[in-house]
Scaffold this active site. Structure first.
Site, PDB file in Angstrom:
ATOM      1  N   SER A   1       0.826  -1.212   0.000  1.00  0.00           N
ATOM      2  CA  SER A   1       0.000   0.000   0.000  1.00  0.00           C
ATOM      3  C   SER A   1       0.862   1.264   0.000  1.00  0.00           C
ATOM      4  CB  SER A   1      -0.981  -0.040   1.173  1.00  0.00           C
ATOM      5  OG  SER A   1      -1.930  -1.078   0.974  1.00  0.00           O
TER       6      SER A   1
ATOM      7  N   LYS B   1     -22.849  17.112   5.340  1.00  0.00           N
ATOM      8  CA  LYS B   1     -21.849  17.547   6.308  1.00  0.00           C
ATOM      9  C   LYS B   1     -21.600  16.440   7.327  1.00  0.00           C
ATOM     10  CE  LYS B   1     -19.140  20.431   8.500  1.00  0.00           C
ATOM     11  NZ  LYS B   1     -17.811  20.726   7.944  1.00  0.00           N
TER      12      LYS B   1
END
Length: 333
Positions: free
Chosen positions: A134, A186
């Site tokens: 990764s 949000k």
């Protein structure tokens, strides 16, 4: 001579004696300091003539070794160290020893860029150890040449965004979260409410965009077609032998092979010593380690009981990961 005059003469002589004695002491102290300074200068001069000593402190031509281990996060101290290596006239090449499952995507991105800038000044070889996946793989492929052991684990090109959804737990505890938001998206995703379809679509869009960026970075760095590599876009892992066949790395081997490649391909002077360069450690982590060990000793626990907690890739580091993550999670029992 009157008794009074005799007393005055004695007092004058004693005062003169004391003044002379103080002057002598100051003179001796000065000469001692000069002697010590001369001895230090002599030892330093002899030490600098020693190749081993001069190389160890970075004043002789050498190869710099940089260890990348544990979970990778954005690290300004490490980036400054890489800049110092790039500027050093004594560093002739760099070996990156990578042993990491990855970390934050931002951490891998910033390290990749820092290594790219370094290789503009010095030849850089990445040597993969047990695991380099990764974000760690992202960092390694920024180098000029990538070496891994046949049984190293690498790949895992992907991005994860994880969070704990704790609404059921809070309900059992009798806790209800209230909030006022400026918009429906949000604070999405949030651990305090189940993810709805709009929130899931938004989150997947962001992860997919970052994944495309990562895959494109691998394609450009390794000059490969990602679609032609089985499992690459799905985030699978590979052994070093598999990675070599798929051109995800350049060579099987270790540090000796990295030095040989530098000598042959980049004409680095033979038999240069390899010296570890280390970035400054986080003071907050140092204080936390010292405090925790002090508490362990005070409570009768062995000080070594907390070593695993502060080791590279430890549980403490894992809970500090936030945002988009590029890390391979090995299964543990």
């Amino acid at each position: 001579m009157e008794p009074f005059d005799r007393i005055m003469d004695q007092m004058t002589l004693r005062a003169d004696f004391l003044v002379d004695r103080r002057r002598l002491k100051r003179s001796l102290a000065l000469w001692r300091l000069l002697a010590i300074a001369a001895a230090v200068a002599l030892v330093a001069g002899l030490a600098f003539q020693s190749d081993d000593f001069a190389t160890a402190i970075g004043y002789k031509p050498h190869i710099a070794r940089v260890n990348i281990s544990g979970l990778i996060r954005e690290d300004t101290d490490r980036e400054e160290m890489l800049k110092d290596i790039a500027k050093s006239k004594h560093v002739k090449a760099v070996i990156l020893r990578v042993n990491s499952p990855g970390g934050t995507t931002v951490g891998g991105e910033s390290l990749h860029r820092a290594i790219q800038n370094l290789r503009k000044k010095k030849p850089v070889v990445a040597v993969f150890s047990t695991v380099a996946t990764s974000a760690a793989y992202m960092a390694g492929i920024a180098s000029d040449h990538v070496i891994a052991r046949g049984s190293s684990i690498t790949g895992s090109v992907g991005v994860i965004l994880q969070w704990a959804e704790v609404t059921e737990l809070l309900g059992k505890l009798g806790i209800k979260m209230e909030e006022v938001k400026s918009g429906a998206l949000k604070a999405i995703p949030s651990p305090f409410q189940p993810l709805d379809e709009a929130g899931r679509a938004l989150t997947q869009e962001m992860v997919s965009e970052s994944q495309k960026w990562f895959v494109d970075l691998v394609a450009k760095s390794r000059s490969i077609d990602p679609g032609a590599i089985p499992g690459l876009t799905e985030g699978r892992i590979y052994s070093g032998r598999q990675a070599l066949k798929l051109k995800l790395i350049d060579q099987l081997g270790g540090e000796d092979d990295a030095i040989a490649w530098l000598e042959e391909k980049r004409k680095i002077e033979k038999d240069l010593k390899v010296i570890d360069w280390k970035a400054k450690e986080s003071q907050s982590t140092d204080w936390l380690r010292i405090t925790a060990k002090s508490v362990a000793i005070w409570t009768g626990l062995p000080a070594t009981a907390l070593d695993k907690l502060f080791a590279p890739g430890n549980a403490l580091e894992r809970v500090q990961l936030d945002g988009l993550v590029s890390v391979w999670h090995a299964q543990t029992n």
